[in-house]
Design a protein around this motif. Structure first.
Motif, PDB file in Angstrom:
ATOM      1  N   LEU A  98       6.846 -40.064 -27.596  1.00 59.27           N
ATOM      2  CA  LEU A  98       5.712 -40.635 -27.461  1.00 59.27           C
ATOM      3  C   LEU A  98       5.237 -42.524 -27.292  1.00 59.27           C
ATOM      4  O   LEU A  98       4.335 -42.378 -25.954  1.00 59.27           O
ATOM      5  N   LEU A  99       5.567 -43.223 -27.364  1.00 56.12           N
ATOM      6  CA  LEU A  99       5.845 -44.153 -26.253  1.00 56.12           C
ATOM      7  C   LEU A  99       6.327 -44.455 -24.860  1.00 56.12           C
ATOM      8  O   LEU A  99       5.616 -44.645 -24.185  1.00 56.12           O
ATOM      9  N   LEU A 100       7.641 -43.541 -24.533  1.00 55.18           N
ATOM     10  CA  LEU A 100       7.341 -42.702 -22.877  1.00 55.18           C
ATOM     11  C   LEU A 100       6.711 -42.145 -22.525  1.00 55.18           C
ATOM     12  O   LEU A 100       6.387 -42.561 -21.672  1.00 55.18           O
ATOM     13  N   PHE A 101       6.208 -41.549 -23.287  1.00 53.03           N
ATOM     14  CA  PHE A 101       4.726 -40.771 -22.785  1.00 53.03           C
ATOM     15  C   PHE A 101       3.526 -41.475 -23.106  1.00 53.03           C
ATOM     16  O   PHE A 101       2.651 -40.719 -23.142  1.00 53.03           O
ATOM     17  N   ARG A 102       3.342 -42.731 -23.404  1.00 56.96           N
ATOM     18  CA  ARG A 102       2.731 -43.960 -23.569  1.00 56.96           C
ATOM     19  C   ARG A 102       1.317 -42.686 -24.073  1.00 56.96           C
ATOM     20  O   ARG A 102       0.072 -43.066 -24.199  1.00 56.96           O
ATOM     21  N   GLN A 103       1.471 -42.432 -25.435  1.00 50.53           N
ATOM     22  CA  GLN A 103       0.270 -41.617 -26.029  1.00 50.53           C
ATOM     23  C   GLN A 103       0.030 -42.742 -27.665  1.00 50.53           C
ATOM     24  O   GLN A 103       0.947 -43.564 -28.283  1.00 50.53           O
ATOM     25  N   LYS A 104      -1.331 -43.337 -27.000  1.00 54.03           N
ATOM     26  CA  LYS A 104      -1.347 -44.664 -28.129  1.00 54.03           C
ATOM     27  C   LYS A 104      -1.768 -44.042 -29.433  1.00 54.03           C
ATOM     28  O   LYS A 104      -1.978 -45.265 -30.268  1.00 54.03           O
ATOM     29  N   TRP A 105      -1.661 -43.036 -29.914  1.00 58.14           N
ATOM     30  CA  TRP A 105      -1.498 -42.325 -31.372  1.00 58.14           C
ATOM     31  C   TRP A 105      -1.290 -42.491 -32.292  1.00 58.14           C
ATOM     32  O   TRP A 105      -0.729 -42.559 -32.997  1.00 58.14           O
ATOM     33  N   LEU A 223      11.694 -49.592 -24.779  1.00 60.17           N
ATOM     34  CA  LEU A 223      11.600 -48.771 -23.156  1.00 60.17           C
ATOM     35  C   LEU A 223      12.888 -48.051 -23.362  1.00 60.17           C
ATOM     36  O   LEU A 223      13.595 -47.335 -23.172  1.00 60.17           O
ATOM     37  N   ILE A 224      13.813 -49.755 -23.954  1.00 59.67           N
ATOM     38  CA  ILE A 224      15.648 -48.878 -23.163  1.00 59.67           C
ATOM     39  C   ILE A 224      16.186 -48.217 -24.749  1.00 59.67           C
ATOM     40  O   ILE A 224      16.468 -47.206 -24.012  1.00 59.67           O
ATOM     41  N   LEU A 225      15.512 -49.012 -25.757  1.00 66.04           N
ATOM     42  CA  LEU A 225      15.724 -48.102 -27.295  1.00 66.04           C
ATOM     43  C   LEU A 225      15.605 -46.553 -27.349  1.00 66.04           C
ATOM     44  O   LEU A 225      15.446 -45.401 -27.371  1.00 66.04           O
ATOM     45  N   ALA A 226      13.609 -46.550 -26.569  1.00 65.78           N
ATOM     46  CA  ALA A 226      13.300 -45.119 -27.002  1.00 65.78           C
ATOM     47  C   ALA A 226      14.457 -44.598 -25.528  1.00 65.78           C
ATOM     48  O   ALA A 226      13.673 -42.616 -26.146  1.00 65.78           O
ATOM     49  N   GLY A 227      14.288 -44.706 -24.149  1.00 61.41           N
ATOM     50  CA  GLY A 227      15.098 -43.352 -23.233  1.00 61.41           C
ATOM     51  C   GLY A 227      15.820 -43.736 -24.030  1.00 61.41           C
ATOM     52  O   GLY A 227      17.017 -42.522 -23.698  1.00 61.41           O
ATOM     53  N   LEU A 228      16.937 -44.395 -24.826  1.00 64.58           N
ATOM     54  CA  LEU A 228      18.379 -43.936 -25.359  1.00 64.58           C
ATOM     55  C   LEU A 228      18.225 -42.797 -27.038  1.00 64.58           C
ATOM     56  O   LEU A 228      18.957 -42.245 -27.350  1.00 64.58           O
ATOM     57  N   ALA A 229      17.068 -43.183 -27.596  1.00 64.66           N
ATOM     58  CA  ALA A 229      16.935 -42.597 -28.395  1.00 64.66           C
ATOM     59  C   ALA A 229      16.224 -40.788 -28.210  1.00 64.66           C
ATOM     60  O   ALA A 229      16.389 -40.098 -28.737  1.00 64.66           O
ATOM     61  N   THR A 230      15.594 -41.265 -27.231  1.00 69.20           N
ATOM     62  CA  THR A 230      14.784 -39.799 -27.094  1.00 69.20           C
ATOM     63  C   THR A 230      16.052 -38.546 -26.674  1.00 69.20           C
ATOM     64  O   THR A 230      15.545 -37.253 -27.520  1.00 69.20           O
ATOM     65  N   PRO A 231      16.829 -38.450 -25.921  1.00 68.15           N
ATOM     66  CA  PRO A 231      17.865 -37.923 -26.006  1.00 68.15           C
ATOM     67  C   PRO A 231      18.862 -37.261 -27.650  1.00 68.15           C
ATOM     68  O   PRO A 231      18.905 -35.962 -27.776  1.00 68.15           O
ATOM     69  N   LEU A 232      18.731 -38.400 -28.609  1.00 73.63           N
ATOM     70  CA  LEU A 232      18.793 -37.793 -29.971  1.00 73.63           C
ATOM     71  C   LEU A 232      18.022 -37.298 -30.230  1.00 73.63           C
ATOM     72  O   LEU A 232      18.880 -36.620 -31.439  1.00 73.63           O
ATOM     73  N   VAL A 233      16.833 -36.887 -30.365  1.00 77.32           N
ATOM     74  CA  VAL A 233      15.677 -35.999 -30.486  1.00 77.32           C
ATOM     75  C   VAL A 233      17.130 -34.540 -30.766  1.00 77.32           C
ATOM     76  O   VAL A 233      16.809 -34.287 -31.497  1.00 77.32           O
ATOM     77  N   LEU A 234      16.709 -34.462 -29.124  1.00 80.10           N
ATOM     78  CA  LEU A 234      17.725 -33.124 -28.801  1.00 80.10           C
ATOM     79  C   LEU A 234      19.055 -33.546 -29.400  1.00 80.10           C
ATOM     80  O   LEU A 234      19.180 -31.889 -30.129  1.00 80.10           O
ATOM     81  N   SER A 235      19.999 -33.827 -29.902  1.00 80.56           N
ATOM     82  CA  SER A 235      21.946 -33.503 -29.715  1.00 80.56           C
ATOM     83  C   SER A 235      22.051 -33.360 -31.368  1.00 80.56           C
ATOM     84  O   SER A 235      22.868 -32.536 -31.311  1.00 80.56           O
ATOM     85  N   VAL A 236      20.783 -35.029 -32.072  1.00 77.17           N
ATOM     86  CA  VAL A 236      21.235 -34.583 -33.202  1.00 77.17           C
ATOM     87  C   VAL A 236      21.316 -33.178 -34.172  1.00 77.17           C
ATOM     88  O   VAL A 236      22.158 -32.797 -34.671  1.00 77.17           O
ATOM     89  N   HIS A 237      19.628 -32.242 -33.860  1.00 78.36           N
ATOM     90  CA  HIS A 237      20.357 -30.812 -34.406  1.00 78.36           C
ATOM     91  C   HIS A 237      21.134 -30.246 -33.756  1.00 78.36           C
ATOM     92  O   HIS A 237      21.373 -29.095 -34.228  1.00 78.36           O
ATOM     93  N   THR A 238      20.573 -30.648 -32.731  1.00 80.80           N
ATOM     94  CA  THR A 238      22.045 -29.568 -31.729  1.00 80.80           C
ATOM     95  C   THR A 238      23.330 -29.227 -32.083  1.00 80.80           C
ATOM     96  O   THR A 238      23.474 -28.040 -32.777  1.00 80.80           O
ATOM     97  N   ILE A 239      23.517 -30.449 -32.864  1.00 79.99           N
ATOM     98  CA  ILE A 239      24.980 -30.043 -32.715  1.00 79.99           C
ATOM     99  C   ILE A 239      24.896 -30.176 -34.657  1.00 79.99           C
ATOM    100  O   ILE A 239      26.148 -29.243 -34.719  1.00 79.99           O
TER     101      ILE A 239
END
Length: 454
Positions: A98-105, A223-239
């Motif tokens: 949501l940070l990368l998509f600039r969602q204020k909520w 922003l850098i950490l958000a960019g690193l963390a976003t693929p982790l959302v998909l990868s962790v539970h995929t693994i």
């Protein structure tokens, strides 16, 4: 008199100023503990100590204390592991995506969601460690350390090993992301404090001055950490799903598991965020910051992810029928109508039917209904993991080896221990750390408050 209406409902109500934000969020850190908080902490610590007996017995006696048998070699331990990892997903999603998509909520709920992620991953990590039986003799084998005992190395083809890498990376990035966001708020509390408290929060704030260059670095790192963390959302539970999907057991070896597990993790994670946020906003009087807008938007995410999970359940049955494989077909019939039918239909009711109630605006904007349904969703997601694991194992290819799984007091006790640990850590966090990100709320105050919309 001309009244102008806002395009969107305000994210901060009560006509708050910057000073009000600082005061309202800092007061629970600076003030004395409330009676409600102390009662909650007492219950959490009591649960922790009670569950600690089961953990101690498991470590001392071995996993023979659990209800496992020769057919069901995984049960409550892996069920609870996957359940806790799933709960940890919403924090990184809310913070990073949501940070990368600039969602204020995200601003009022991201801090507590990040903390929830860290504590949930700690609880999850307990189960594979305990399942090792004697972890002090073998836990380090899961790490790619230089081998001094010969030519034996860990199996890098095993998804169980990928779990170690994925979850440790996920935990590390989430922890850094959470702490970086706390630094400006620690400095705010430091500037309002005196004596020992000022020294402690001064050390925690790393000498933050609030200079323009500091804010520039803060935003860049976020922003850098958000960019690193976003693929982790998909990868962790995929693994995590690969633990099952790479096997040959009917009901497990399916390619739908990765997206299905990720959607389910976000589903259960958002439900737990709602449970915690509703309690927190009431306990610390933060209704003007965690508003109905936040709750409604999270309920909409639950509708979407719950519907995806429901489609996955139906798809599994269809593919089992379409495959023409008798063992696969039997596995799913056994899930729905076998000895564990009650677990399957509990899962379907909680995960597929109950979230559809959020289509009604009155229900998704009701605090009571939202709280109850968030609990129902997490109960249902626990049953989902139980159904996938136990019903696929307890009746395998050979009827002569069929067996039932019955949890023992040690199974239940270890699970209670993780609940006690989770809520003890969360309540301590909510008291001694600012539970809402003051700096980020102030950044959206003019554009997203009642004053700013007039």
């Amino acid at each position: 008199m001309q009244v102008t209406s806002s395009v969107r409902e305000p994210l901060v109500t009560g006509g708050k100023t910057y000073k009000d934000v600082t005061h309202d969020v800092s007061r629970q850190v600076e003030g004395k503990p409330t009676v409600g908080w102390m009662l909650g902490l007492a219950v959490a610590i009591g649960t922790l100590l009670l569950g600690g007996i089961a953990v101690g017995a498991t470590v001392w006696e071995g996993i023979g204390m659990w209800g496992l048998n020769k057919t069901v070699g995984w049960a409550w331990d892996i069920t609870n592991f996957v359940w806790w990892v799933g709960i940890g997903h919403a924090g990184t999603l809310i913070s990073a995506v949501l940070l990368l998509f600039r969602q204020k909520w995200r601003t009022s709920i991201n801090r507590a969601a990040e903390a929830m992620t860290i504590f949930a991953v700690i609880c999850a990590a307990m189960f594979p460690v305990l399942h090792m039986g004697r972890p002090w003799l073998g836990a380090y084998w899961a790490l790619p350390l230089p081998n001094v005992f010969g030519s034996l190395w860990v199996n890098f083809n095993s998804p169980l090993l990928w779990d170690v890498f994925a979850i440790s990376t996920y935990f590390s990035v989430s922890l850094v992301f959470w702490y970086i966001g706390l630094i400006p708020d620690f400095a705010t509390i430091r500037d309002r404090a005196t004596g020992l408290r000022k020294t402690i929060y001064g050390a925690l704030s790393f000498g933050w001055t609030g200079a323009a260059k500091s804010w520039m670095h803060y935003e860049a790192v976020s922003l850098i950490l958000a960019g690193l963390a976003t693929p982790l959302v998909l990868s962790v539970h995929t693994i995590v799903s690969f633990d099952f999907a790479t096997s040959v057991i009917p009901g497990w070896h399916t390619t739908i598991f990765p997206p299905y597990f990720v959607a389910g993790a976000i589903f259960s994670g958002f439900a737990m965020v709602l449970t915690l946020m509703i309690i927190t906003r009431k306990l610390f009087k933060l209704e003007d910051y965690i508003t109905m807008v936040h709750i409604e938007l999270m309920n909409i995410v639950i509708i979407i992810t719950g519907s995806i999970v429901g489609i996955a359940y139906i798809t599994e049955f269809f593919i089992a029928w379409y495959s023409g494989v008798e063992a696969e077909q039997y596995a799913f019939i056994n899930r729905a109508f076998g000895p564990y039918w009650w677990a399957y239909w509990s899962m379907m009711t909680c995960n597929v039917i109950s979230p559809q109630l959020f289509w009604f605006k009155k229900i998704r904007t009701s605090i009571v209904f939202t709280f109850l349904l968030s609990l129902v969703v997490n109960i249902g997601m626990w049953f989902e993991r139980f159904v996938i694991i136990v019903t696929s194992l307890h009746r395998d290819f050979l009827p002569s080896s069929w067996a039932m799984f019955y949890p023992t007091w040690a199974d239940v006790g270890v699970y209670l221990f993780t609940f006690g640990l989770f809520f003890t850590l969360f309540l301590l966090f909510a008291k001694f750390f600012p539970v809402i990100n003051m700096a980020e709320v102030k950044s959206v105050l003019k554009s997203s408050s009642e004053k700013g919309n007039k």
